[in-house]
Enzyme design. Sequence first.
Site, PDB file in Angstrom:
ATOM      1  N   HIS A 294      58.845  39.029  34.248  1.00  0.00           N
ATOM      2  CA  HIS A 294      57.781  40.038  34.307  1.00  0.00           C
ATOM      3  C   HIS A 294      58.331  41.349  33.760  1.00  0.00           C
ATOM      4  O   HIS A 294      59.141  42.008  34.397  1.00  0.00           O
ATOM      5  CB  HIS A 294      57.313  40.224  35.752  1.00  0.00           C
ATOM      6  CG  HIS A 294      56.813  38.951  36.364  1.00  0.00           C
ATOM      7  ND1 HIS A 294      57.661  37.999  36.885  1.00  0.00           N
ATOM      8  CD2 HIS A 294      55.550  38.459  36.515  1.00  0.00           C
ATOM      9  CE1 HIS A 294      56.946  36.977  37.337  1.00  0.00           C
ATOM     10  NE2 HIS A 294      55.660  37.226  37.129  1.00  0.00           N
TER      11      HIS A 294
ATOM     12  N   HIS B 158      51.712  42.417  32.304  1.00  0.00           N
ATOM     13  CA  HIS B 158      52.269  42.029  33.603  1.00  0.00           C
ATOM     14  C   HIS B 158      53.403  41.008  33.458  1.00  0.00           C
ATOM     15  O   HIS B 158      54.386  41.047  34.181  1.00  0.00           O
ATOM     16  CB  HIS B 158      51.161  41.428  34.479  1.00  0.00           C
ATOM     17  CG  HIS B 158      51.680  40.676  35.661  1.00  0.00           C
ATOM     18  ND1 HIS B 158      51.865  41.259  36.893  1.00  0.00           N
ATOM     19  CD2 HIS B 158      52.093  39.378  35.796  1.00  0.00           C
ATOM     20  CE1 HIS B 158      52.357  40.358  37.731  1.00  0.00           C
ATOM     21  NE2 HIS B 158      52.501  39.208  37.097  1.00  0.00           N
TER      22      HIS B 158
HETATM   23  C1  LIG Z   1      51.492  36.248  48.091  1.00  0.00           C
HETATM   24  C2  LIG Z   1      51.495  36.180  46.607  1.00  0.00           C
HETATM   25  N1  LIG Z   1      50.383  35.810  45.969  1.00  0.00           N
HETATM   26  C3  LIG Z   1      50.371  35.692  44.634  1.00  0.00           C
HETATM   27  C4  LIG Z   1      51.497  35.952  43.898  1.00  0.00           C
HETATM   28  C5  LIG Z   1      51.514  35.778  42.394  1.00  0.00           C
HETATM   29  N2  LIG Z   1      51.557  37.103  41.748  1.00  0.00           N
HETATM   30  C6  LIG Z   1      52.703  37.646  41.333  1.00  0.00           C
HETATM   31  S1  LIG Z   1      52.500  39.182  40.713  1.00  0.00           S
HETATM   32  C7  LIG Z   1      50.825  39.120  40.960  1.00  0.00           C
HETATM   33  C8  LIG Z   1      49.954  40.268  40.587  1.00  0.00           C
HETATM   34  C9  LIG Z   1      50.447  41.487  41.207  1.00  0.00           C
HETATM   35  O1  LIG Z   1      49.780  42.601  40.748  1.00  0.00           O
HETATM   36  P1  LIG Z   1      50.510  43.991  40.911  1.00  0.00           P
HETATM   37  O2  LIG Z   1      51.163  44.055  42.212  1.00  0.00           O
HETATM   38  O3  LIG Z   1      49.542  45.034  40.565  1.00  0.00           O
HETATM   39  O4  LIG Z   1      51.670  43.899  39.847  1.00  0.00           O
HETATM   40  P2  LIG Z   1      51.625  44.406  38.346  1.00  0.00           P
HETATM   41  O5  LIG Z   1      50.758  43.456  37.597  1.00  0.00           O
HETATM   42  O6  LIG Z   1      51.106  45.768  38.356  1.00  0.00           O
HETATM   43  O7  LIG Z   1      53.052  44.293  37.917  1.00  0.00           O
HETATM   44  C10 LIG Z   1      50.469  37.912  41.532  1.00  0.00           C
HETATM   45  C11 LIG Z   1      49.089  37.541  41.875  1.00  0.00           C
HETATM   46  C12 LIG Z   1      52.652  36.341  44.612  1.00  0.00           C
HETATM   47  N3  LIG Z   1      53.802  36.608  44.012  1.00  0.00           N
HETATM   48  N4  LIG Z   1      52.605  36.478  45.959  1.00  0.00           N
END
Ligand SMILES: Cc1ncc(C[n+]2csc(CCOP(=O)(O)OP(=O)(O)O)c2C)c(N)n1
Length: 673
Positions: free
Chosen positions: A35, A265
């Site tokens: 990421h 992301h």
């Molecule tokens: C409990 C949980 N659900 C789903 C995920 C999968 N996941 C990883 S990052 C993410 C999106 C996170 O969004 P954000 O916190 O805004 O991160 P950004 O895209 O801004 O880096 C998801 C759904 C996870 N790691 N943990």
Amino acid sequence: MDLTALRKANPEHWAKATAIRTLTLDAVAAANSGHSGMPMGMADVATVLFEKHLNFDAANPTWPDRDRFILSAGHGSMLIYSLLYLTGNPHITLDEIRNFRQLGAKTAGHPENFLADGIETTTGPLGQGIANAVGFAIAEEVQRAHYGKKVVDHYTYVIAGDGCLMEGVSQEALTLAGRLELGKLIVFWDDNNITIDGTVDMADRTDQVERFRASNWHVIEIDGHDPAAIDAAIIEAKKSDLPTMIACESHIALGHAAQDTSKGHGALTDQAQLEAAKEAYGWPHGAFEVPADVKSAWEAIGARGADARAAWEERFAQISERKQAEFNRAYAGDTPKKLSSAIRALKKQVSEDQPKLATRAASEKVLGVVNPILSETVGGSADLTGSNNTKTADLGVFLPENRKGRYIHYGIREHGMASAMNGMALHGGIRPYGGTFMAFTDYARPAMRLAALMKIPTTFVMTHDSIGLGEDGPTHQPVEHLAISRATPNTNVFRPADMVETAEAWELALSSKDTPSVLSLTRQGLPTVRTEHKAKNLTAQGAYVLADAEAKRQAILIATGSEVSIAMEAKAKLEAEGIGTRVVSMPCMELFAAQDEAYRKRVLPGGPVRVGIEAAVRAGGWDRWLLGERGREAKAAFIGMSSFGASAPAGHLYEHFGITAEATVTKVKELLD
Ligand SMILES: Cc1ncc(C[n+]2csc(CCOP(=O)(O)OP(=O)(O)O)c2C)c(N)n1
Ligand SMILES: [Mg+2]
């Protein structure tokens, strides 16, 4: 964003932050996964935090009074790896950065606390880090109250993303932190309006600023790319008596073609786009290359805390030797010598008195002995204090006006409680335990799993552990929860049969250094089955012969917890009919599995038929002990649950579901036929 203007406004800051961005791009490109966007977006905040505020000494990442940095948005792991490498952490070398996400590397996909000092907690399941951080901040307050500000005085900083704040556990965590006025907890929200599926507002329109304010937090809003604003916000946050949330408006994947999009992301691996981003940064260096002046500027930041650490050591040497020893012992996770003698004395007394007692009540009595001896225990319950029997008389309640309190009313927040307990265990010097009904393991489960993964000795006190809780009915009667916990690697599940085993289980839980414990305790009263005092902790062997066959041994009854007394009753009936029967009490399957084979065979010899008795489902470990380790050594049956329970008095339910001595006798006879 006008990157040139940013660079020109503060070239030194820019170079340091850009080192994070480019290491991230290079490592993700080399791994072809990961990421990129989050570390690129939060590099400015992290740089100012590490440069100007975080009190740490890179060469000594476990110094007890360091500030804690928690990357709740664990997917952005290259942010913390870059910071550790750049500042000179001994574990995260450039080779580790090059090996990002490869087998055996310390730079795992998500940060793992046990791979490198400096990684305070394992994150990745969103929301866990911010909830752990509440525990870190509680631990700091409790320790400061106990040892004084001279030796305990540090902050807990968190970077949390949109995902962390959307997860339910964040609500439990932040409302608890607000109520407890954890003023030394500072959370940066990476307000980039991006998640995986698109923009945040697609799924959520929460006003996070108002949400935190409503929960008794101090809130500051800044441009997350303005170093002066970041610095000013941290200065302000540190002064606040309330926990502070700094909303950092940021651009995910800053400077990359994918900036401000959900594509930013994930893994940004396109080589041409990567080079274009570096060009936009004014960064003419090769892959993984950090110019010497930038690296040494970062190393100076890493060394900045060396004096503070040395000064701390001097202050520490000034407190009494007794306090020093206590502090060091608690940090090492060692129990005081007095503990085992106190437990032994209690066991002896119980074997003489032979009380009929619920194991939850037995647990309270054990804690009554333990808590005065272990100043590092912090107890609590998710609003079931009187039912979980977790509070003892000497524990004051932890509140803003009483930081010496060692009991936490977590409120109805099982997940937040479990996660905060993990944070306390990770902080060091604190041994947390907390209770709820065992059926609500489900609500605490994500943190219970992480305790096991993180190798920390959190103790989960799970009472009302079967249909034996009676009238509250099937919603409250766990049937599958023992199996779920037993299926979790590195988890000791204790189901004590009486107060003696309860004391033994507590001794083991309190002595554990890297395995969490689940204590499965009854609501209903149980007779004492350990009527003969044994100084040795028999629960430590996981299973043992409680009563051997008198007539020729034809049957072995294996039982746990409340069903051990049923097994004893069945044994008496069988012996009366000339069927020699051994009763094996099995309070902890994991510890029994860890014994050598010779011991396991002595306890469970081949030949006799076996009946397992446990008011829960058969799944999750029973077959190994019933059928034998090769799966075909014994004729066996199981008496337990294969459906949900029902609402009725406990005695009726045991009859209704056929978990009785009579049913056990019938089963044994069937098997012997
Ligand atoms: C409990 C949980 N659900 C789903 C995920 C999968 N996941 C990883 S990052 C993410 C999106 C996170 O969004 P954000 O916190 O805004 O991160 P950004 O895209 O801004 O880096 C998801 C759904 C996870 N790691 N943990
Ligand atoms: Mg986001």
